[in-house]
Design a protein around this motif. Structure first.
Motif, mmCIF file in Angstrom:
data_model
loop_
_atom_site.group_PDB
_atom_site.id
_atom_site.type_symbol
_atom_site.label_atom_id
_atom_site.label_comp_id
_atom_site.label_asym_id
_atom_site.label_seq_id
_atom_site.Cartn_x
_atom_site.Cartn_y
_atom_site.Cartn_z
ATOM 1 N N CYS A 146 0.853 -1.335 -0.103
ATOM 2 C CA CYS A 146 -0.063 -0.009 -0.040
ATOM 3 C C CYS A 146 0.711 1.225 0.154
ATOM 4 C CB CYS A 146 -0.797 -0.061 1.248
ATOM 5 S SG CYS A 146 -2.008 1.232 1.372
ATOM 6 N N ILE A 147 0.479 2.324 -0.748
ATOM 7 C CA ILE A 147 1.223 3.634 -0.825
ATOM 8 C C ILE A 147 0.495 4.613 -0.328
ATOM 9 C CG2 ILE A 147 2.751 2.668 -2.894
ATOM 10 C CD1 ILE A 147 0.708 4.486 -4.676
ATOM 11 N N ASP A 148 -0.812 4.402 0.105
ATOM 12 C CA ASP A 148 -1.669 5.297 0.457
ATOM 13 C C ASP A 148 -1.094 5.914 2.066
ATOM 14 O OD1 ASP A 148 -3.815 6.578 2.523
ATOM 15 O OD2 ASP A 148 -4.939 6.622 0.456
ATOM 16 N N ASP A 149 -0.592 7.164 2.336
ATOM 17 C CA ASP A 149 -0.177 7.448 3.750
ATOM 18 C C ASP A 149 -0.846 7.440 4.839
ATOM 19 O OD1 ASP A 149 2.282 8.173 2.296
ATOM 20 O OD2 ASP A 149 2.089 10.250 2.203
ATOM 21 N N ASP A 150 -2.195 7.447 4.827
ATOM 22 C CA ASP A 150 -3.091 7.557 5.924
ATOM 23 C C ASP A 150 -3.228 6.231 6.349
ATOM 24 O OD1 ASP A 150 -3.643 10.479 6.105
ATOM 25 O OD2 ASP A 150 -5.272 10.298 4.681
ATOM 26 N N ILE A 151 -3.609 5.128 5.015
ATOM 27 C CA ILE A 151 -3.735 4.043 5.539
ATOM 28 C C ILE A 151 -2.470 3.353 6.216
ATOM 29 C CG2 ILE A 151 -4.295 1.563 4.363
ATOM 30 C CD1 ILE A 151 -6.066 2.987 2.530
ATOM 31 N N ARG A 152 -1.234 3.596 5.772
ATOM 32 C CA ARG A 152 -0.089 3.156 6.116
ATOM 33 C C ARG A 152 0.056 3.589 7.573
ATOM 34 N NH1 ARG A 152 3.703 0.837 2.920
ATOM 35 N NH2 ARG A 152 5.252 1.465 4.461
ATOM 36 N N TYR A 153 0.086 5.011 7.708
ATOM 37 C CA TYR A 153 0.246 5.266 9.289
ATOM 38 C C TYR A 153 -0.631 4.855 10.358
ATOM 39 C CZ TYR A 153 3.452 8.772 7.725
ATOM 40 O OH TYR A 153 4.791 9.408 7.262
ATOM 41 N N SER A 154 -2.067 4.541 9.899
ATOM 42 C CA SER A 154 -2.905 3.760 10.716
ATOM 43 C C SER A 154 -2.902 2.422 10.875
ATOM 44 C CB SER A 154 -4.475 3.863 9.919
ATOM 45 O OG SER A 154 -5.505 3.132 10.677
ATOM 46 N N THR A 155 -2.300 1.592 9.785
ATOM 47 C CA THR A 155 -1.710 0.282 9.900
ATOM 48 C C THR A 155 -0.600 0.139 10.645
ATOM 49 O OG1 THR A 155 -2.550 -0.163 7.544
ATOM 50 C CG2 THR A 155 -0.861 -1.752 8.541
ATOM 51 N N LEU A 156 0.419 1.155 10.800
ATOM 52 C CA LEU A 156 1.442 1.178 11.707
ATOM 53 C C LEU A 156 1.060 1.236 13.204
ATOM 54 C CD1 LEU A 156 3.883 3.337 9.561
ATOM 55 C CD2 LEU A 156 4.308 1.017 10.315
ATOM 56 N N GLN A 157 0.077 1.944 13.277
ATOM 57 C CA GLN A 157 -0.499 2.214 14.744
ATOM 58 C C GLN A 157 -1.113 0.998 15.342
ATOM 59 O OE1 GLN A 157 -4.122 4.268 15.343
ATOM 60 N NE2 GLN A 157 -3.162 5.577 16.840
ATOM 61 N N GLN A 168 5.663 -7.895 22.841
ATOM 62 C CA GLN A 168 6.843 -7.830 21.981
ATOM 63 C C GLN A 168 7.312 -6.378 21.857
ATOM 64 O OE1 GLN A 168 6.801 -9.997 18.079
ATOM 65 N NE2 GLN A 168 5.940 -11.653 19.127
ATOM 66 N N SER A 169 8.093 -5.648 23.037
ATOM 67 C CA SER A 169 7.854 -4.205 23.184
ATOM 68 C C SER A 169 8.901 -3.704 22.225
ATOM 69 C CB SER A 169 8.334 -3.975 24.440
ATOM 70 O OG SER A 169 9.396 -4.636 24.936
ATOM 71 N N ASP A 170 10.086 -4.646 21.750
ATOM 72 C CA ASP A 170 11.360 -3.933 20.813
ATOM 73 C C ASP A 170 10.676 -3.648 19.463
ATOM 74 O OD1 ASP A 170 12.926 -4.183 22.988
ATOM 75 O OD2 ASP A 170 13.806 -6.075 22.086
ATOM 76 N N LYS A 171 9.681 -4.572 19.156
ATOM 77 C CA LYS A 171 8.993 -4.559 17.750
ATOM 78 C C LYS A 171 7.940 -3.266 17.944
ATOM 79 C CE LYS A 171 9.534 -8.898 15.612
ATOM 80 N NZ LYS A 171 8.860 -10.142 15.030
ATOM 81 N N ALA A 172 7.356 -3.203 18.951
ATOM 82 C CA ALA A 172 6.129 -2.147 18.865
ATOM 83 C C ALA A 172 6.975 -0.866 19.122
ATOM 84 C CB ALA A 172 5.696 -2.314 20.266
ATOM 85 N N ILE A 173 8.101 -0.663 19.747
ATOM 86 C CA ILE A 173 8.811 0.595 20.062
ATOM 87 C C ILE A 173 9.531 0.937 18.372
ATOM 88 C CG2 ILE A 173 11.053 1.647 20.724
ATOM 89 C CD1 ILE A 173 10.446 0.146 23.504
ATOM 90 N N GLU A 174 10.207 0.049 17.774
ATOM 91 C CA GLU A 174 10.507 0.186 16.436
ATOM 92 C C GLU A 174 9.366 1.003 15.188
ATOM 93 O OE1 GLU A 174 12.455 -2.318 12.858
ATOM 94 O OE2 GLU A 174 12.042 -3.500 14.535
ATOM 95 N N ILE A 175 8.368 0.210 15.501
ATOM 96 C CA ILE A 175 7.298 0.702 14.654
ATOM 97 C C ILE A 175 6.738 2.152 14.925
ATOM 98 C CG2 ILE A 175 4.892 0.486 14.193
ATOM 99 C CD1 ILE A 175 5.458 -2.670 14.297
ATOM 100 N N ALA A 176 6.767 2.445 16.225
ATOM 101 C CA ALA A 176 6.211 3.668 17.030
ATOM 102 C C ALA A 176 7.379 4.856 16.186
ATOM 103 C CB ALA A 176 6.340 3.551 18.328
#
Length: 356
Positions: A146-157, A168-176
């Motif tokens: 996906c290249i839609d920024d809004d969808i990507r940021y919502s998905t990252l959240q 899995q806090s390390d992965k959560a922090i990496e994504i944040a």
């Protein structure tokens, strides 16, 4: 045209054998044969690869008219929002799963399914890791293409929440850390570049959003504060802040944040076995729950610096079908309140809540 027949047609146009196509896709010859004979369909995750190999879009592969597809997806999203407003999370999941059978490449539907699955997970008393596993799989699929920024940021959240809940806090922090800093977020930048009525609207929205931001900060203090009195202090700061921004009435959806905050204060006083303050704040929480549940469909604020802001009851969503009176009753069943359970004021409160 049937998907299997479409794949067969495209394969023959390229003069490929079933074996060659199977090798390119990393599947068995038998799988390709079953597709082309309409005995089974390719896995959703394979559709982008199949489309790419034949140099067509997934929509074309599925024989979908793009305009009609977008119209139908819009109607599905409207239905999804209605279900979310009613707290019908399981029905949302069923709706979105069925929709994705028809539109498997729709990232907005995939993202909504992730939201519904998260809501379902949080609504369960017994947390189920398999739900988080599915959320992670869908999120990673979205982020891959996906290249839609809004969808990507919502998905990252959502992905951050899922990893955090899986411990899995390390992965959560990496994504944040991949998310933009709040100083360069869209809302702040728009307030710097917009003009006229658009600037007024954006500035007022930014002011209103401060309440939500402060409320989120309370969750952090709830985690790090071991002293009930310290948590009580910061909670009162939040209530004072809301009153400073909105005045003494007409809070709209913000009644929710205030009543939740008074419940935090109530629990803190209950831990201290402070009878009078516990009762005082339970009744305050109850008053704000009534205001929240009975708020009008549309709320406008009284101050000039928020006079462009309108909040609608129909825009809010929930993970559960029961209301906040039910939540309050459930909370008051906890052992924290055993020390006041036989008090007549407590019994009267329970009766009042049940009569709502």
């Amino acid at each position: 045209m049937d998907l299997g027949l479409k794949i067969k047609k495209l394969r023959l146009e390229q003069e490929w054998t079933q074996e060659q196509l199977a090798e390119m896709l990393g599947v068995s010859i038998q799988a390709v044969s079953r597709w082309e004979n309409s005995q089974t369909y390719p896995d959703i995750s394979l559709l982008p690869a199949i489309a790419s190999i034949f140099e067509v879009s997934v929509d074309s592969l599925l024989g979908v008219d793009v305009y009609q597809k977008n119209e139908k997806i819009s109607k599905i999203l409207e239905e999804d929002h209605k279900l979310a407003n009613l707290g019908k999370t399981e029905q949302r999941i069923e709706l979105l799963r069925n929709a994705l059978m028809k539109y498997p490449d729709s990232y907005v539907l995939q993202n909504k399914l992730v939201s519904a699955l998260l809501g379902f997970y949080y609504a369960q008393d017994e947390k189920r890791d398999y739900i988080l596993d599915e959320i992670i799989i869908i999120c990673e699929r979205i982020l891959k293409r996906c290249i839609d920024d809004d969808i990507r940021y919502s998905t990252l959240q959502s992905l951050c929440f899922a990893y955090d809940d899986k411990k899995q806090s390390d992965k959560a922090i990496e994504i944040a850390c991949k998310m933009p800093h709040r100083n360069i977020c869209r809302e702040n930048l728009l307030a710097l570049v917009l003009q006229g009525d658009e600037l007024i609207q954006q500035t007022q929205e930014n002011m209103h959003d401060l309440i939500y931001q402060f409320y989120n900060i309370l969750w952090g203090y709830q985690k790090i504060t071991t002293s009930p009195l310290q948590l009580i202090e910061i909670c009162h700061k939040f209530v004072d802040f809301v009153k400073m921004i909105l005045g003494d009435n007409n809070y709209g959806f913000n009644y929710y944040y205030v009543y939740q905050t008074y419940m935090k204060i109530t629990r803190s006083y209950a831990k201290l076995k402070n009878t009078e303050e516990t009762f005082k704040n339970i009744f305050l929480a109850f008053d704000y729950i009534k205001a929240f549940e009975n708020r009008p469909e549309q709320t406008k604020y009284e101050y000039w610096y928020l006079d462009k802001i309108i909040t609608k009851k129909s825009d809010s969503t929930s993970n559960v079908e029961y209301n906040d009176f039910d939540v309050l009753l459930s909370n008051l069943e906890k052992s924290d309140y055993d020390f006041i359970r036989n008090d007549n004021r407590f019994k009267e409160l329970i009766n009042q809540i049940k009569n709502q």
